[in-house]
Design a protein around this motif. Structure first.
Motif, PDB file in Angstrom:
ATOM      1  N   ALA A 183       0.834  -1.210   0.000  1.00  0.00           N
ATOM      2  CA  ALA A 183       0.000   0.000   0.000  1.00  0.00           C
ATOM      3  C   ALA A 183       0.864   1.255   0.000  1.00  0.00           C
ATOM      4  O   ALA A 183       0.556   2.231  -0.706  1.00  0.00           O
ATOM      5  CB  ALA A 183      -0.931  -0.010   1.209  1.00  0.00           C
ATOM      6  N   ARG A 186       2.260   1.807  -3.492  1.00  0.00           N
ATOM      7  CA  ARG A 186       1.301   2.416  -4.408  1.00  0.00           C
ATOM      8  C   ARG A 186       1.185   3.912  -4.131  1.00  0.00           C
ATOM      9  O   ARG A 186       1.112   4.718  -5.070  1.00  0.00           O
ATOM     10  CB  ARG A 186      -0.056   1.728  -4.252  1.00  0.00           C
ATOM     11  CG  ARG A 186      -1.187   2.372  -5.030  1.00  0.00           C
ATOM     12  CD  ARG A 186      -0.836   2.520  -6.516  1.00  0.00           C
ATOM     13  NE  ARG A 186      -0.855   1.255  -7.221  1.00  0.00           N
ATOM     14  CZ  ARG A 186      -0.388   1.091  -8.460  1.00  0.00           C
ATOM     15  NH1 ARG A 186       0.171   2.128  -9.107  1.00  0.00           N
ATOM     16  NH2 ARG A 186      -0.422  -0.085  -9.053  1.00  0.00           N
ATOM     17  N   ASP A 191      -0.969   6.432  -9.260  1.00  0.00           N
ATOM     18  CA  ASP A 191      -1.834   5.495  -9.973  1.00  0.00           C
ATOM     19  C   ASP A 191      -1.344   5.133 -11.372  1.00  0.00           C
ATOM     20  O   ASP A 191      -1.756   4.123 -11.934  1.00  0.00           O
ATOM     21  CB  ASP A 191      -3.248   6.093 -10.088  1.00  0.00           C
ATOM     22  CG  ASP A 191      -3.933   6.245  -8.747  1.00  0.00           C
ATOM     23  OD1 ASP A 191      -3.602   5.459  -7.830  1.00  0.00           O
ATOM     24  OD2 ASP A 191      -4.778   7.147  -8.612  1.00  0.00           O
ATOM     25  N   GLU A 194       2.991   1.067 -13.052  1.00  0.00           N
ATOM     26  CA  GLU A 194       2.682  -0.333 -12.762  1.00  0.00           C
ATOM     27  C   GLU A 194       3.403  -0.757 -11.493  1.00  0.00           C
ATOM     28  O   GLU A 194       4.553  -0.379 -11.259  1.00  0.00           O
ATOM     29  CB  GLU A 194       3.121  -1.224 -13.915  1.00  0.00           C
ATOM     30  CG  GLU A 194       2.381  -1.008 -15.218  1.00  0.00           C
ATOM     31  CD  GLU A 194       2.872  -1.957 -16.294  1.00  0.00           C
ATOM     32  OE1 GLU A 194       2.736  -3.184 -16.110  1.00  0.00           O
ATOM     33  OE2 GLU A 194       3.409  -1.482 -17.298  1.00  0.00           O
ATOM     34  N   LEU A 195       2.734  -1.577 -10.678  1.00  0.00           N
ATOM     35  CA  LEU A 195       3.314  -2.081  -9.434  1.00  0.00           C
ATOM     36  C   LEU A 195       3.392  -3.598  -9.495  1.00  0.00           C
ATOM     37  O   LEU A 195       2.391  -4.269  -9.745  1.00  0.00           O
ATOM     38  CB  LEU A 195       2.470  -1.635  -8.234  1.00  0.00           C
ATOM     39  CG  LEU A 195       2.956  -2.093  -6.856  1.00  0.00           C
ATOM     40  CD1 LEU A 195       4.381  -1.620  -6.581  1.00  0.00           C
ATOM     41  CD2 LEU A 195       2.008  -1.591  -5.771  1.00  0.00           C
ATOM     42  N   GLN A 218      -4.645  -3.000  -4.823  1.00  0.00           N
ATOM     43  CA  GLN A 218      -3.606  -1.980  -4.989  1.00  0.00           C
ATOM     44  C   GLN A 218      -3.130  -1.884  -6.444  1.00  0.00           C
ATOM     45  O   GLN A 218      -2.138  -1.202  -6.724  1.00  0.00           O
ATOM     46  CB  GLN A 218      -2.409  -2.285  -4.069  1.00  0.00           C
ATOM     47  CG  GLN A 218      -2.726  -2.227  -2.590  1.00  0.00           C
ATOM     48  CD  GLN A 218      -3.151  -0.843  -2.131  1.00  0.00           C
ATOM     49  OE1 GLN A 218      -2.842   0.171  -2.779  1.00  0.00           O
ATOM     50  NE2 GLN A 218      -3.876  -0.777  -1.023  1.00  0.00           N
ATOM     51  N   GLY A 219      -3.821  -2.574  -7.340  1.00  0.00           N
ATOM     52  CA  GLY A 219      -3.469  -2.494  -8.754  1.00  0.00           C
ATOM     53  C   GLY A 219      -2.208  -3.248  -9.128  1.00  0.00           C
ATOM     54  O   GLY A 219      -1.582  -2.945 -10.147  1.00  0.00           O
ATOM     55  N   VAL A 220      -1.826  -4.245  -8.330  1.00  0.00           N
ATOM     56  CA  VAL A 220      -0.650  -5.056  -8.662  1.00  0.00           C
ATOM     57  C   VAL A 220      -0.953  -5.875  -9.911  1.00  0.00           C
ATOM     58  O   VAL A 220      -1.979  -6.565  -9.978  1.00  0.00           O
ATOM     59  CB  VAL A 220      -0.259  -5.969  -7.482  1.00  0.00           C
ATOM     60  CG1 VAL A 220       0.800  -6.988  -7.906  1.00  0.00           C
ATOM     61  CG2 VAL A 220       0.251  -5.133  -6.308  1.00  0.00           C
TER      62      VAL A 220
END
Length: 369
Positions: A183, A186, A191, A194-195, A218-220
């Motif tokens: 978290a 991120r 945003d 890329e994670l 978290q958009g991983v």
């Protein structure tokens, strides 16, 4: 047929460089990194290759490989690779022997390109000009400030739009801290970037499945080695269940290893390490196996050993711009690449071979063999 240049000499050197702070991932901790350098010479022309491996790797080069390739045509690298693989039959190919072969193979490709006065990518034939990279580090030993500074350095200072941190801390026993660090990562990168995360095989299958939901929040988009990479059934199951790409392959030392991983449907992107899997000769074959199945390849660590061969792949995803190895390659070599904007362009300066040269005065303080 005209006389062809032959390999006259094979040399080794070993350098151990301290990390800039103690480091760990999910399953291992370290405070130094060792690079084993191999040089191969034809007349006055020298090629270099290397691997990140124990110092004993240099002994394997000297005792089992040097005599095998000396006297062979410097232009016939696949022949030399096959001879080396046969020479280590009783020693065992996977592991240190494969890393030794890799270092020699890379050096031979560098030598061949130098003899032809071509960047290696021009010799291999380019499929692309630019090679995407991702910033990689985010060790479990980092505090919040150190992690934030590293991630912002990649995304804000260098413009790299994809980054990776380590999770699976202490063999998966600190899941709460793992997710807190994700978290924070991120929040550091915003945003748009890329994670990625890498558990280094520290989780069980159930843990990885549970963590996957929180990681997705978290958009991983990249979950590397959620479980040990030999557990192909678990990897394949997680690949079906999780929304992000499941990846593995960095510990592959032989071509059949990668075929087994691909046949099991275990990965969305196949990782392969040119300094482990037998060098550029075998790495290109690994990429071809993946391409036949519609799978991308990502180069694991050692970015300057990979870059030229990576530019020859139609199915390349990216290279790992790994913190430790970037530090060492910038320290030991001239001719390193600039990842600004999120990619490198091997061969752009026209320098032959890999474009690298060892800087002896900088390297010597770290030499241990």
């Amino acid at each position: 047929m005209r006389d062809r240049p032959t390999v006259d000499d094979v040399g080794t050197a070993v350098y151990t460089v301290p990390t800039d702070t103690p480091e760990a991932d999910g399953t291992l901790a370290w405070d130094t990194t060792t690079l084993v350098l191999v040089t191969v010479r034809t007349g006055t022309t020298t090629g270099l290759g290397y691997t990140y491996a124990p110092a004993a790797t240099a002994h394997v080069v000297r005792e089992l490989l040097a005599g095998t390739v000396t006297g062979l045509s410097a232009l016939d690298v696949p022949r030399a690779n096959e001879r080396m693989c046969r020479a280590v039959r009783n020693a065992g190919l996977p592991g240190v022997a494969a890393q030794a072969i890799a270092a020699v193979d890379i050096a031979l490709w560098d030598l061949k390109a130098r003899l032809l006065d071509l960047p290696l990518v021009a010799l291999l034939g380019a499929a692309r000009d630019d090679v995407p990279v991702y910033g990689s580090g985010g060790f479990t030993t980092y505090d919040a400030e150190r992690q934030d500074r590293q991630l912002r350095g990649w995304t804000e200072d260098e413009g790299i739009p994809r980054v990776k941190i380590k999770i699976g801390e202490s063999w998966g026993t600190r899941e709460t801290r793992d997710l807190e660090r994700v978290a924070r990562a991120r929040a550091s990168i915003g945003d748009a970037a890329e994670l990625y995360v890498d558990a280094n095989g520290g989780y069980t299958g159930g843990q990885a499945a549970r963590a996957g939901d929180a990681l997705a929040d978290q958009g991983v988009t990249w979950f590397e080695e959620p479980v040990p990479s030999d557990h192909l059934i678990q990897l394949a199951d997680l690949r079906r269940r999780l929304p992000m790409d499941v990846t593995a392959g960095e510990y592959g030392y032989t071509l059949p290893y990668f075929e087994h991983m691909l046949a099991a449907g275990a990965v969305d992107c196949l990782q392969a390490d040119v300094t482990r899997c037998g060098g550029i000769t075998v790495w290109l074959r690994v990429a071809a196996l993946a391409h036949a199945r519609g799978i991308d390849v990502s180069g694991h660590c050692a970015p300057h050993a990979h870059a030229h061969a990576a530019a020859a792949l139609p199915n390349l995803r990216h290279l790992e711009w790994f913190h430790d190895h970037v530090r060492i390659e910038r320290l030991l070599f001239d001719g390193v690449l600039d990842p600004g904007g999120g990619s490198v362009t091997p061969g752009a300066d026209g320098a032959p071979g890999l474009g690298l040269s060892l800087v002896a005065e900088r390297a010597e303080p770290y030499r241990v063999q």
